[in-house]
Enzyme design. Structure first.
Site, PDB file in Angstrom:
ATOM      1  N   CYS A  43      10.817  21.957  23.549  1.00 51.48           N
ATOM      2  CA  CYS A  43      10.991  21.593  24.958  1.00 51.48           C
ATOM      3  C   CYS A  43      12.168  20.625  25.051  1.00 51.48           C
ATOM      4  O   CYS A  43      12.136  19.645  25.775  1.00 51.48           O
ATOM      5  CB  CYS A  43       9.711  21.027  25.568  1.00 51.48           C
ATOM      6  SG  CYS A  43       9.024  19.646  24.669  1.00 51.48           S
ATOM      7  N   ARG A  55      -4.662  14.313  18.206  1.00 51.35           N
ATOM      8  CA  ARG A  55      -4.265  15.505  18.964  1.00 51.35           C
ATOM      9  C   ARG A  55      -5.085  16.714  18.518  1.00 51.35           C
ATOM     10  O   ARG A  55      -5.431  17.579  19.327  1.00 51.35           O
ATOM     11  CB  ARG A  55      -2.767  15.767  18.771  1.00 51.35           C
ATOM     12  CG  ARG A  55      -1.904  14.795  19.565  1.00 51.35           C
ATOM     13  CD  ARG A  55      -0.463  14.815  19.133  1.00 51.35           C
ATOM     14  NE  ARG A  55       0.280  15.988  19.540  1.00 51.35           N
ATOM     15  CZ  ARG A  55       0.971  16.113  20.674  1.00 51.35           C
ATOM     16  NH1 ARG A  55       0.988  15.104  21.526  1.00 51.35           N
ATOM     17  NH2 ARG A  55       1.646  17.193  20.960  1.00 51.35           N
ATOM     18  N   ALA A  67       0.598  22.688  15.912  1.00 54.39           N
ATOM     19  CA  ALA A  67      -0.202  23.372  16.924  1.00 54.39           C
ATOM     20  C   ALA A  67      -0.752  22.514  18.057  1.00 54.39           C
ATOM     21  O   ALA A  67      -0.994  23.019  19.151  1.00 54.39           O
ATOM     22  CB  ALA A  67      -1.364  24.069  16.238  1.00 54.39           C
ATOM     23  N   ALA A  68      -0.992  21.231  17.809  1.00 58.02           N
ATOM     24  CA  ALA A  68      -1.707  20.424  18.810  1.00 58.02           C
ATOM     25  C   ALA A  68      -0.796  20.052  19.988  1.00 58.02           C
ATOM     26  O   ALA A  68       0.397  19.857  19.784  1.00 58.02           O
ATOM     27  CB  ALA A  68      -2.242  19.161  18.143  1.00 58.02           C
ATOM     28  N   PRO A  69      -1.320  19.965  21.189  1.00 60.10           N
ATOM     29  CA  PRO A  69      -2.740  20.031  21.572  1.00 60.10           C
ATOM     30  C   PRO A  69      -3.291  21.442  21.804  1.00 60.10           C
ATOM     31  O   PRO A  69      -4.422  21.577  22.216  1.00 60.10           O
ATOM     32  CB  PRO A  69      -2.764  19.240  22.878  1.00 60.10           C
ATOM     33  CG  PRO A  69      -1.405  19.408  23.462  1.00 60.10           C
ATOM     34  CD  PRO A  69      -0.458  19.541  22.308  1.00 60.10           C
ATOM     35  N   ASN A  78      -2.184  24.517  23.555  1.00 56.38           N
ATOM     36  CA  ASN A  78      -2.052  25.500  24.638  1.00 56.38           C
ATOM     37  C   ASN A  78      -1.518  26.835  24.111  1.00 56.38           C
ATOM     38  O   ASN A  78      -1.998  27.902  24.489  1.00 56.38           O
ATOM     39  CB  ASN A  78      -1.101  24.983  25.724  1.00 56.38           C
ATOM     40  CG  ASN A  78      -1.838  24.119  26.722  1.00 56.38           C
ATOM     41  OD1 ASN A  78      -3.059  24.237  26.873  1.00 56.38           O
ATOM     42  ND2 ASN A  78      -1.119  23.243  27.393  1.00 56.38           N
ATOM     43  N   LYS A  79      -0.524  26.751  23.229  1.00 52.15           N
ATOM     44  CA  LYS A  79       0.052  28.009  22.712  1.00 52.15           C
ATOM     45  C   LYS A  79      -0.929  28.686  21.757  1.00 52.15           C
ATOM     46  O   LYS A  79      -0.979  29.902  21.690  1.00 52.15           O
ATOM     47  CB  LYS A  79       1.400  27.736  22.054  1.00 52.15           C
ATOM     48  CG  LYS A  79       2.429  27.211  23.047  1.00 52.15           C
ATOM     49  CD  LYS A  79       3.776  26.978  22.435  1.00 52.15           C
ATOM     50  CE  LYS A  79       4.668  26.175  23.363  1.00 52.15           C
ATOM     51  NZ  LYS A  79       4.319  24.747  23.443  1.00 52.15           N
TER      52      LYS A  79
HETATM   53  N1  SAM Z   1       2.436  23.832  20.082  1.00 50.23           N
HETATM   54  C1  SAM Z   1       1.757  22.738  20.741  1.00 50.23           C
HETATM   55  C2  SAM Z   1       1.169  23.238  22.063  1.00 50.23           C
HETATM   56  O1  SAM Z   1       1.673  24.209  22.614  1.00 50.23           O
HETATM   57  O2  SAM Z   1       0.216  22.650  22.541  1.00 50.23           O
HETATM   58  C3  SAM Z   1       2.668  21.561  20.959  1.00 50.23           C
HETATM   59  C4  SAM Z   1       3.255  21.059  19.647  1.00 50.23           C
HETATM   60  S1  SAM Z   1       4.108  19.531  19.788  1.00 50.23           S
HETATM   61  C5  SAM Z   1       5.611  19.986  20.467  1.00 50.23           C
HETATM   62  C6  SAM Z   1       4.527  19.225  18.135  1.00 50.23           C
HETATM   63  C7  SAM Z   1       3.355  18.915  17.224  1.00 50.23           C
HETATM   64  O3  SAM Z   1       3.821  18.925  15.891  1.00 50.23           O
HETATM   65  C8  SAM Z   1       2.744  17.539  17.429  1.00 50.23           C
HETATM   66  O4  SAM Z   1       1.389  17.662  17.749  1.00 50.23           O
HETATM   67  C9  SAM Z   1       2.912  16.849  16.074  1.00 50.23           C
HETATM   68  O5  SAM Z   1       1.785  16.056  15.721  1.00 50.23           O
HETATM   69  C10 SAM Z   1       3.032  18.040  15.150  1.00 50.23           C
HETATM   70  N2  SAM Z   1       3.733  17.795  13.862  1.00 50.23           N
HETATM   71  C11 SAM Z   1       4.788  16.986  13.627  1.00 50.23           C
HETATM   72  N3  SAM Z   1       5.151  17.064  12.336  1.00 50.23           N
HETATM   73  C12 SAM Z   1       4.316  17.955  11.741  1.00 50.23           C
HETATM   74  C13 SAM Z   1       4.183  18.471  10.418  1.00 50.23           C
HETATM   75  N4  SAM Z   1       4.989  18.062   9.430  1.00 50.23           N
HETATM   76  N5  SAM Z   1       3.209  19.373  10.176  1.00 50.23           N
HETATM   77  C14 SAM Z   1       2.372  19.778  11.173  1.00 50.23           C
HETATM   78  N6  SAM Z   1       2.451  19.319  12.452  1.00 50.23           N
HETATM   79  C15 SAM Z   1       3.402  18.419  12.718  1.00 50.23           C
END
Ligand code: SAM
EC number: 2.1.1.-
Length: 458
Positions: free
Chosen positions: A359, A263, A235-237, A239-240
């Site tokens: 993305c 994040r 979910a981080a950071p 926006n969605k």
């Molecule tokens: N959806 C977010 C937004 O719209 O702001 C952007 C997400 S970003 C593309 C991918 C995120 O997945 C990163 O913040 C990363 O830390 C997290 N991530 C990576 N592996 C993960 C896991 N096994 N479980 C949960 N989060 C994970």
């Protein structure tokens, strides 16, 4: 650490390939991540111009203690930004001594290149009208305001509202202080690419979210009705997540997971500013979240936006040459994780609809991941045809892949993006009514209403 020193440290880190702008900004101890990110991106965008001006003004020869990256940030603020913030600290008098010379060198450069505006000095690829430029999209946060009020505010500030766009050509033609409503996505305002709203009071107050149009697709297509339970798996950071909360009208629940504590901390700030109150944040590996946990019994909607190569991200391509073509090994590792995360998400017992997005422009992280996950749950889930009017579709690598969406600067005037909408296959029940394949829960009235209205989002 002060803003200018923090920005200089990020620029130095990017140059020595310690990480991306985003990664280094998050790793910095500077509190205001958005402000730092905006300053670094803008300084980087004008990097070649700043180098030329600093060199011809002899700034670094005259000020031996001034490091090159810091000089670049300071000269950006002085000549191209909004001037020094606050008192400008000890840098203001130092730069003040060179101000006239620096201004003269910038003017000379413009004359030499035959341009009148600062942005016309940008390198090809950062200049309006070239492939890397996309409009500035601004999502109105309907938890705090409405599009009409936001539009009125901008009009009072001297912006000229052009109504709802009817085509991408209207978006391409935007310039100056004109703005539009997007032709396809609700509550999305569109400004010319150069519009910087990071300091705008409506943005600072969480009424506006600066979010690329393509990145607004996942929540819009998931379309959870108010009251429903949703998982935002990576979910981080946030926006969605904030977009999901707006669609839920803060009614229902979002379980938001991420592995990265930093994040998540910025996400908490973002959600508070956006007025989100229906979200539970957890620092957790989504792969370790149990689908049989009672807490997730009612989860019918999942948004999965996992870590990816970012090969479609414009800023990434500008800051890291080669970022658009990740290595085979990296793609393999990323696709492995994306695959596991998608298959895991599809095991949540009440799941009705899932949106998978990245993305990235790489087939390995997109169509291949979706095809493999659908093959592993035959007859249970299928791809839903999303937004028929969207011009750029999934690569035809398997039957039905055209239901997926792709996005790129050239085709949709957005960053590079991929979205797939996956829904549970409805099977006829013995009573002749259509239900999900699960037989252990009856569809709720909201679910029935949602199924009946499915054409509103597809
Ligand atoms: N959806 C977010 C937004 O719209 O702001 C952007 C997400 S970003 C593309 C991918 C995120 O997945 C990163 O913040 C990363 O830390 C997290 N991530 C990576 N592996 C993960 C896991 N096994 N479980 C949960 N989060 C994970």
């Amino acid at each position: 650490m002060a803003l200018y020193a923090a920005a200089a440290a990020v620029l130095a880190g990017v140059e020595s390939r310690q990480g991306s702008i985003k990664g280094l900004v998050y790793a910095s101890s500077f509190q205001n991540v958005k402000q730092l990110y905006a300053l670094v991106c803008e300084t980087q965008r004008y990097s070649a111009v700043l180098d030329a001006v600093i060199a011809s003004a002899g700034l670094l020869r005259a000020e031996k203690k001034l490091r090159p990256h810091l000089a670049k940030v300071l000269v950006y603020e002085l000549l191209l930004g909004k001037g020094f913030r606050g008192s400008g600290g000890r840098w203001k008098p130092l730069l003040g001594r060179h101000q006239a010379r620096l201004k003269a060198e910038l003017a000379r450069l413009k004359v030499h290149r035959g341009v009148s505006r600062n942005e016309d000095l940008l390198e090809v690829g950062s200049r309006p009208g070239t492939t890397c430029q996309v409009p500035r999209f601004v999502r109105v946060n309907t938890l705090k305001t409405c599009s009409d009020d936001a539009i009125d505010y901008f009009k009072r500030q001297g912006f000229s509202y052009q109504g709802q766009a009817s085509s991408l050509d209207d978006l391409k033609a935007l310039k100056g202080k004109h703005f539009l409503l997007d032709p396809l996505l609700p509550d999305l305002l569109v400004f010319p690419a150069q519009t910087d709203l990071h300091e705008h009071p409506l943005y600072q107050a969480g009424h506006l979210i600066l979010q690329d149009k393509a990145s607004c697709l996942p929540a819009m297509l998931l379309a959870p009705p108010p009251g429903s339970h949703v998982i935002d798996a990576c979910a981080a950071p946030g926006n969605k997540t904030s977009h999901l909360a707006a669609l839920l009208k803060n009614q229902g629940k979002i379980f938001a997971f991420d592995l990265d504590a930093k994040r998540l901390a910025s996400m908490a700030t973002l959600l508070a500013r956006a007025g989100v109150s229906c979200c539970e944040l957890a620092e957790e590996d989504f792969l370790a979240v149990s689908p049989s946990d009672e807490r997730y019994r009612q989860v019918q909607y999942i948004l999965l936006d996992p870590s990816c190569s970012g090969s479609g991200m414009l800023t990434r391509q500008l800051e890291e040459p080669g970022a658009g073509t990740p290595s085979k090994e990296r793609l393999h590792a990323l696709a492995g994780f994306q695959q596991r995360a998608l298959c895991h998400a599809l095991t949540f017992p009440s799941l009705q609809r899932l949106v998978y997005s990245t993305c990235s422009l790489c087939q390995e992280e997109n169509e291949d991941v979706v095809r493999e996950a659908l093959q592993q749950s035959p007859g249970t889930f299928r791809l839903a045809p999303a937004l028929p009017s969207w011009p750029h579709r999934g690569l035809s690598t398997f039957p039905g892949a055209e239901h997926c969406l792709r996005a790129s600067p050239e085709t949709t005037l957005t960053g590079g993006f991929f979205v797939a909408v996956i829904e549970r296959v409805e099977v006829p029940s013995p009573t002749g009514r259509s239900t999900g394949t699960r037989t252990y829960t009856q569809p709720s009235p909201k679910e029935k209403e949602e199924t009946a209205n499915s054409s509103s989002w597809s």
